[in-house]
Design a protein around this motif. Structure first.
Motif, PDB file in Angstrom:
ATOM      1  N   ILE A  33      46.563 -26.251  69.208  1.00  0.00           N
ATOM      2  CA  ILE A  33      45.212 -25.735  69.431  1.00  0.00           C
ATOM      3  C   ILE A  33      44.232 -26.846  69.068  1.00  0.00           C
ATOM      4  CG2 ILE A  33      43.541 -23.959  68.788  1.00  0.00           C
ATOM      5  CD1 ILE A  33      46.055 -22.321  67.819  1.00  0.00           C
ATOM      6  N   SER A  34      43.483 -27.316  70.062  1.00  0.00           N
ATOM      7  CA  SER A  34      42.521 -28.396  69.849  1.00  0.00           C
ATOM      8  C   SER A  34      41.120 -27.824  69.730  1.00  0.00           C
ATOM      9  CB  SER A  34      42.569 -29.380  71.012  1.00  0.00           C
ATOM     10  OG  SER A  34      43.829 -29.995  71.072  1.00  0.00           O
ATOM     11  N   PRO A  35      40.224 -28.535  69.017  1.00  0.00           N
ATOM     12  CA  PRO A  35      38.846 -28.040  68.905  1.00  0.00           C
ATOM     13  C   PRO A  35      38.154 -28.009  70.259  1.00  0.00           C
ATOM     14  CG  PRO A  35      39.175 -30.038  67.592  1.00  0.00           C
ATOM     15  CD  PRO A  35      40.442 -29.753  68.294  1.00  0.00           C
ATOM     16  N   LYS A  36      37.309 -27.022  70.454  1.00  0.00           N
ATOM     17  CA  LYS A  36      36.543 -26.886  71.684  1.00  0.00           C
ATOM     18  C   LYS A  36      35.083 -27.209  71.394  1.00  0.00           C
ATOM     19  CE  LYS A  36      40.102 -25.286  73.864  1.00  0.00           C
ATOM     20  NZ  LYS A  36      41.102 -26.290  73.940  1.00  0.00           N
ATOM     21  N   ILE A  37      34.412 -27.830  72.348  1.00  0.00           N
ATOM     22  CA  ILE A  37      33.013 -28.193  72.199  1.00  0.00           C
ATOM     23  C   ILE A  37      32.175 -27.273  73.075  1.00  0.00           C
ATOM     24  CG2 ILE A  37      31.326 -30.026  72.547  1.00  0.00           C
ATOM     25  CD1 ILE A  37      33.602 -32.017  72.038  1.00  0.00           C
ATOM     26  N   HIS A  38      31.149 -26.678  72.495  1.00  0.00           N
ATOM     27  CA  HIS A  38      30.276 -25.767  73.225  1.00  0.00           C
ATOM     28  C   HIS A  38      29.458 -26.559  74.238  1.00  0.00           C
ATOM     29  CE1 HIS A  38      27.195 -22.780  74.060  1.00  0.00           C
ATOM     30  NE2 HIS A  38      28.065 -21.897  73.625  1.00  0.00           N
ATOM     31  N   GLY A  81      44.246 -31.458  66.325  1.00  0.00           N
ATOM     32  CA  GLY A  81      44.677 -30.101  66.604  1.00  0.00           C
ATOM     33  C   GLY A  81      45.581 -29.540  65.529  1.00  0.00           C
ATOM     34  N   ASN A 121      28.448 -33.736  72.215  1.00  0.00           N
ATOM     35  CA  ASN A 121      29.713 -33.759  72.945  1.00  0.00           C
ATOM     36  C   ASN A 121      30.445 -35.071  72.707  1.00  0.00           C
ATOM     37  OD1 ASN A 121      29.430 -31.246  73.969  1.00  0.00           O
ATOM     38  ND2 ASN A 121      28.930 -31.879  76.038  1.00  0.00           N
ATOM     39  N   SER A 173      34.537 -35.908  71.603  1.00  0.00           N
ATOM     40  CA  SER A 173      35.840 -35.431  71.139  1.00  0.00           C
ATOM     41  C   SER A 173      36.507 -36.560  70.384  1.00  0.00           C
ATOM     42  CB  SER A 173      36.701 -34.982  72.312  1.00  0.00           C
ATOM     43  OG  SER A 173      36.906 -36.052  73.194  1.00  0.00           O
TER      44      SER A 173
END
Length: 92
Positions: free
Chosen positions: A46-51, A2, A58, A60
């Protein structure tokens, strides 16, 4: 892992051969402020988000070992062609 609004970066690094994981807190100027096995992320991180539609991707965290062939990454994400690379370079 993040980044904060102040651009402090929180990363993880995997060390072979035992796959030890070390977390780093890096200042925007590039200096490493802190390293530990478990770093607590700040509340404003702020952490990365996965669609949700990318089920096969998927995951993390970092790649397990970074071996493209063994992890079959080519099957999931094909490399860009030269024409596609040129289009992206022109757009940027």
């Amino acid at each position: 892992m993040g980044i904060t609004p102040q651009f402090d970066l929180y990363t993880e690094e995997i060390y072979p051969p035992d796959d030890d994981v070390i977390h780093h807190h890096i200042h925007p100027n590039g200096t490493m402020l802190h390293s530990a096995e478990n770093l607590t992320l700040p509340s404003d991180c702020i952490s990365p988000k996965i669609h949700a539609n990318l089920v096969m991707l998927n995951y993390s965290g970092g790649r397990l070992r970074g071996m493209r062939e063994a992890e079959r990454l080519i099957e999931w994400a094909r490399p860009f062609s030269i024409a596609e690379k040129m289009t992206l370079i022109e757009a940027l």
